[in-house]
Design a protein around this motif. Structure first.
Motif: not given
Length: 346
Positions: A126-135, A149-164
């Motif tokens: 949880r950061r600043q009222g948002f839930t961050v998911y790291l995959s 990507m931000l969806l509502g109050n949830e943040i999805y960070v895709r480390q495999e896609s970050v690398r690509r």
């Protein structure tokens, strides 16, 4: 029991349907670059490995035939242990998947293209009222794999896609000797000495930068209200939409990304930010480019800090004005948005 294979196949089919509907959104050059990296992902080819051009060509033709067959197909519900779920009901899906160590998202991106993915969950916080998911490892994805990507109050960070994503930027820069900021990134991480190690170090650093940007997006959303996304849908596939998205990106970065990079003196992060500071953002905010140039010349962060401080007020006012135009004029606001932003000094 959860059938992960069946779930991954269904998510991938929805990804393929989305791609079939939106493949025409890309220029030929961008399309071919994305397809090559998609082939690399699908066939688990290392970044340093050469792609077999003939095989890629045959695969591309087969993929286009598949898209032609899928273009009019509806998205499929997701098969979960608790029953079938709508592929856009991300919160309900994750209520079942996250405790099992997986994470999923289904939402809309640029030009209203649906994006889906399924991957292993590294952590959530949880950061600043948002839930961050790291995959990490991804079992299903579409042609465009947004690294965050931000969806509502949830943040999805895709480390495999970050690398690509980072690899694609590095590859693009090899043919552009005028990108001095990217040259500084290369030197800082040591890409010429240790490509794989440099990419891992860069991925770790830029994952945090992407979290910061999505937090900024969320904070900007709180400032602008729910009507902003409705406006983007009303302006879709127009220059006004591209401009509005750039304004919100700039607001997000002046709220969160750049202040954090500057305060932490994250020098490689600052260099990479401006190595990819292009298109409409660069057009609208040349003052940031000028401030970065001064920093690159003498290492003084104060001009950049001032530009970000001034930019926060500017982009807050500009985004508010865009939202007001849309409230007043609806879908006819596009030309007015363009005229307003075209008067931005360049």
């Amino acid at each position: 029991m959860l059938n992960l294979g069946q779930l991954a196949s269904t998510v991938q089919r929805n990804c393929d349907i989305s791609d079939a509907r939106h493949v025409g959104d890309f220029t030929l050059c961008v399309f071919l670059l994305k397809m090559r990296e998609y082939y690399r992902w699908e066939n688990e080819i290392p970044f340093s490995g050469a792609l077999p051009n003939q095989d890629v060509g045959e695969w591309l033709q087969e993929r286009e035939r598949m898209w032609n067959a899928l273009e009019s197909s509806p998205f499929e519900p997701l098969p979960l242990e608790s029953g079938s779920r709508d592929p856009f009901d991300t919160e309900t899906v994750n209520a079942e998947l996250v405790p099992r160590g997986y994470v999923y998202s289904g939402g809309y991106g640029r030009f209203s293209k649906p994006h889906f993915f399924l991957g292993d969950l590294v952590r959530s916080e949880r950061r600043q009222g948002f839930t961050v998911y790291l995959s990490s490892c991804e079992y299903a994805r579409d042609l465009v794999a947004p690294p965050a990507m931000l969806l509502g109050n949830e943040i999805y960070v895709r480390q495999e896609s970050v690398r690509r994503f980072l690899w694609e930027r590095i590859e693009e820069a090899r043919g552009n000797r005028n990108n001095n900021a990217m040259a500084r990134v290369h030197e800082w991480y040591g890409f010429d000495r240790d490509l794989d190690g440099a990419l891992e170090r860069m991925t770790a650093n830029e994952t945090e930068t992407m979290i910061l940007h999505e937090l900024g997006e969320g904070l900007a959303g709180r400032l602008l209200g729910d009507g902003w996304n409705e406006m983007l849908a009303g302006l879709t596939r127009s220059k006004a939409e591209i401009m509005a998205r750039a304004v919100r990106d700039l607001l997000a970065d002046c709220l969160s990304t750049l202040p954090a990079l500057i305060d932490r003196e994250n020098i490689p992060g600052i260099h990479f930010y401006f190595a990819t500071f292009s298109g409409m953002r660069r057009y609208l905010f040349p003052e940031a480019t000028d401030a970065y140039a001064r920093f690159a010349a003498d290492g003084d962060l104060r001009p950049l800090r001032r530009a970000v401080h001034d930019g926060l007020d500017r982009w807050t006012e500009t985004a508010t004005a865009i939202a007001r135009l849309y409230r007043d004029r609806g879908e006819d606001a596009g030309s007015a948005v363009e005229r307003m932003l075209e008067h931005t000094p360049i």
